[in-house]
Design an enzyme around this catalytic site. Sequence first.
Site, PDB file in Angstrom:
ATOM      1  N   HIS A  83     -86.783  21.052 -49.989  1.00 57.15           N
ATOM      2  CA  HIS A  83     -85.087  20.961 -50.474  1.00 57.15           C
ATOM      3  C   HIS A  83     -85.506  18.809 -50.617  1.00 57.15           C
ATOM      4  CE1 HIS A  83     -83.411  24.428 -49.225  1.00 57.15           C
ATOM      5  NE2 HIS A  83     -84.629  24.363 -47.924  1.00 57.15           N
ATOM      6  N   LYS A  89     -92.811  24.411 -35.482  1.00 56.34           N
ATOM      7  CA  LYS A  89     -92.499  24.630 -36.484  1.00 56.34           C
ATOM      8  C   LYS A  89     -91.294  25.281 -35.649  1.00 56.34           C
ATOM      9  CE  LYS A  89     -90.164  25.279 -40.325  1.00 56.34           C
ATOM     10  NZ  LYS A  89     -88.892  26.201 -40.433  1.00 56.34           N
ATOM     11  N   GLN A 121     -96.631  20.675 -41.501  1.00 57.80           N
ATOM     12  CA  GLN A 121     -97.207  20.250 -43.202  1.00 57.80           C
ATOM     13  C   GLN A 121     -98.125  19.925 -43.874  1.00 57.80           C
ATOM     14  OE1 GLN A 121     -96.265  22.498 -46.425  1.00 57.80           O
ATOM     15  NE2 GLN A 121     -94.354  23.301 -45.630  1.00 57.80           N
TER      16      GLN A 121
HETATM   17  P1  NAI Z   1     -86.849  35.511 -37.393  1.00 63.28           P
HETATM   18  O1  NAI Z   1     -87.501  36.609 -37.700  1.00 63.28           O
HETATM   19  O2  NAI Z   1     -87.539  34.919 -36.160  1.00 63.28           O
HETATM   20  O3  NAI Z   1     -85.164  36.050 -36.702  1.00 63.28           O
HETATM   21  C1  NAI Z   1     -84.323  37.250 -38.011  1.00 63.28           C
HETATM   22  C2  NAI Z   1     -83.587  38.593 -37.297  1.00 63.28           C
HETATM   23  O4  NAI Z   1     -82.493  38.193 -37.730  1.00 63.28           O
HETATM   24  C3  NAI Z   1     -84.665  38.869 -36.644  1.00 63.28           C
HETATM   25  O5  NAI Z   1     -84.627  38.675 -34.848  1.00 63.28           O
HETATM   26  C4  NAI Z   1     -84.285  40.115 -36.785  1.00 63.28           C
HETATM   27  O6  NAI Z   1     -84.315  41.555 -36.159  1.00 63.28           O
HETATM   28  C5  NAI Z   1     -82.445  40.389 -37.253  1.00 63.28           C
HETATM   29  N1  NAI Z   1     -82.180  41.406 -38.394  1.00 63.28           N
HETATM   30  C6  NAI Z   1     -82.900  41.328 -39.463  1.00 63.28           C
HETATM   31  N2  NAI Z   1     -81.932  41.986 -39.794  1.00 63.28           N
HETATM   32  C7  NAI Z   1     -80.572  41.658 -39.435  1.00 63.28           C
HETATM   33  C8  NAI Z   1     -79.416  42.805 -39.640  1.00 63.28           C
HETATM   34  N3  NAI Z   1     -79.436  43.615 -40.959  1.00 63.28           N
HETATM   35  N4  NAI Z   1     -78.989  42.651 -39.032  1.00 63.28           N
HETATM   36  C9  NAI Z   1     -78.322  41.327 -37.793  1.00 63.28           C
HETATM   37  N5  NAI Z   1     -79.633  40.697 -37.844  1.00 63.28           N
HETATM   38  C10 NAI Z   1     -80.960  41.016 -38.284  1.00 63.28           C
HETATM   39  O7  NAI Z   1     -86.733  35.005 -38.807  1.00 63.28           O
HETATM   40  P2  NAI Z   1     -85.931  33.349 -38.832  1.00 63.28           P
HETATM   41  O8  NAI Z   1     -87.363  31.848 -38.353  1.00 63.28           O
HETATM   42  O9  NAI Z   1     -84.711  33.386 -37.698  1.00 63.28           O
HETATM   43  O10 NAI Z   1     -85.455  32.614 -39.906  1.00 63.28           O
HETATM   44  C11 NAI Z   1     -84.060  33.248 -40.479  1.00 63.28           C
HETATM   45  C12 NAI Z   1     -83.923  32.719 -42.288  1.00 63.28           C
HETATM   46  O11 NAI Z   1     -83.712  31.402 -41.883  1.00 63.28           O
HETATM   47  C13 NAI Z   1     -85.016  33.101 -42.742  1.00 63.28           C
HETATM   48  O12 NAI Z   1     -84.920  33.037 -44.050  1.00 63.28           O
HETATM   49  C14 NAI Z   1     -85.365  31.808 -43.046  1.00 63.28           C
HETATM   50  O13 NAI Z   1     -86.683  31.266 -43.948  1.00 63.28           O
HETATM   51  C15 NAI Z   1     -84.022  30.550 -42.314  1.00 63.28           C
HETATM   52  N6  NAI Z   1     -84.817  29.602 -42.101  1.00 63.28           N
HETATM   53  C16 NAI Z   1     -83.195  28.304 -42.590  1.00 63.28           C
HETATM   54  C17 NAI Z   1     -83.498  27.716 -41.391  1.00 63.28           C
HETATM   55  C18 NAI Z   1     -82.515  26.555 -42.767  1.00 63.28           C
HETATM   56  O14 NAI Z   1     -82.635  24.705 -41.923  1.00 63.28           O
HETATM   57  N7  NAI Z   1     -81.363  27.044 -42.907  1.00 63.28           N
HETATM   58  C19 NAI Z   1     -84.347  26.913 -41.259  1.00 63.28           C
HETATM   59  C20 NAI Z   1     -85.269  27.546 -40.949  1.00 63.28           C
HETATM   60  C21 NAI Z   1     -85.670  28.964 -41.632  1.00 63.28           C
END
Ligand code: NAI
Length: 467
Positions: free
Chosen positions: A55, A223, A400
Amino acid sequence: LDHGADFIIRDLSEADFGRKEIEIAETEMPGLMALREEYGAEQPLKGAKITGSLHMTIQTAVLIETLVALGGEVRWASCNIYSTQDHAAAAIASQGIPVFAVKGETLEEYWDYIDRIFDWGAENGETCNMILDDGGDATMYALWGARVEAGEELFTPTNEEEEAFVATLKRRLEKSPGYLTKTVEAIRGVSEETTTGVNRLYQLAKQGKLPFPAINVNDSVTKSKFDNKYGCKESLVDGIRRGTDVMMAGKVAVVCGYGDVGKGSAASLRGAGARVVVTEIDPICALQAAMDGFSVMTLEEAAPQADIFVTTTGNKDVITIDHMRSMKDMAIVGNIGHFDNEIQVGALSNMKWTEIKPQVDMVEFPDGKRMILLSKGRLLNLGNATGHPSFVMSASFTNQVLAQIELWQRHEQYDNQVYVLPKHLDEKVARLHLDKLGVKLTQLSDDQASYIGVDQQGPFKSDEYRY
Ligand code: NAI
C-alpha cells in the site's frame, strides 16, 4: 498519468503536500528512524534491488526512504487498487524513486504496475534480487512467470482480476522470454507483511514450490499483535465514518472472524458505541469473543438484525449473496481482510449500482432493498480511509527492514522455507517504540533473571509464548 519517466502516479504537484505529511509521520515512526541512525553509515542494503508491493501510503513512504537510506534501491507499487495515497506516491516519485501507484487504478493497471516493478531493465537482463511483499501478489507474479517458462500450465482465469493477471503475465513472457525465470533465480528472499500472504508462502513451501527463503513479518509479535489489532482498532471505524458518516452508537455491528484483525475491529466498533456481534468458526476464538463480552452467533442469525457488517477472516465467501439478501434496508457492508473475496461481490453484478462517491456504492436489490458497500469489498480501512496510523506501522515496518537486511546479508544461512525473525529482534522493535510513549521499563535483577530462567537482557519469553 504516465509521465514518460520511470513512474506512474496521479499528480506530481502533490509532492510538497506528501513531503509535509511524511515529515510528520517520521516523528511518529521511531523504529524506522532509529534504524536509519543505527545503519545509515554501514549501508547494509547496498546492492539490494528491492521489488516492493505494499500500500503506497505516507507510512510506506517512510519505509521506502528508510530502505534507500540503508543503501537499497527500490521499485514500488501498491498491493491494492484503492490503497494509494496519491500525495505519498508523488513525494516518492519526486525523489527519483520508481513508483507505480494511483488511488483507483484499474485491475489491468494494477497488474501492469506489478509487472513494472519487476522490470529492472528487461532488455539488458537486469533483475531485482529481493521482494518486499504484502499479500503475495508480487511473489506470485514472478513465480508463475518462472513456472510457466519451466513448462507448467497457467491456470484458466475465472474472474476479471485473474484475467488481468494472466494477460499481463503472457505479455511479459512473450516480450522478454526467460526474464522472470532469471529474476526468480536472482532473488535472495522475500519478506511478507500480512497473514494472507504468509498463508500463501506456507502453502508454497509445503508443496516444495518456494524457490527462495521467506521471512514471515506478520508473525513477529510486534507486527500481528499490534498492527492487525491496535491498527484496525483505529482504522476500521475511521474507514466506516469517512465512507458513510453513519452514527455508530447504538448500531448493531457484526464482525466476522475474531483473530487479530477481528479483535481490533470489534474493539474499534465497541469503542464507537456500537453493539457488537462476532461470528467465528474456531471454538477458541469464539470463546475469546464471548468472554470479551461479545455475542457470538452465526451470520444467518445475525444478518437480519444488524446495521453494519465487517469481514476480517482472510477466508472467502464469508458474506454470501443469501446473507446480503436477508439484511435490512441500508445495511453497511465492508471488508478489512486482505482480499475482496470475503464478500460475494461478484454475485451483485446484476443489481442496480449507484456510486455515492469513490469507494462508496449503493447496491439495490430487485425488491428495492438497498445496501451500502464500502470499497467494493476491498479492504475498507485503506480504501475509505488512510490505513493504520504511523506509530503502529513503524513497528510493522521496522520488522520489514530487519527482515530485508537479514535475507540480503545472510540468505545462504536459510533454506527455501518460511522463517520468523528471532525473538531478540522482535523485542528490539518494541524497545524502539517505548521512549515515544514515555514508557519506563523495569530491569530484572540478576537474581530475578536466574529465578525465572531468562537472560537479564532478554529474550524474556520462550518462542511458544502467545502474548
Ligand atoms: P487470523 O487468522 O488471526 O484471523 C482470522 C480469523 O477468522 C480466525 O480466527 C478464523 O478462525 C476466522 N475465520 C475463518 N473463516 C471464517 C468464517 N467463515 N467465518 C467466521 N470466522 C472465520 O488472521 P488476521 O491476522 O486477523 O488477518 C485477517 C485478514 O486481515 C487477513 O487477510 C490479513 O491479511 C488481513 N489484514 C488486514 C489488515 C488491514 O489493515 N486491513 C491488517 C492486517 C491483516
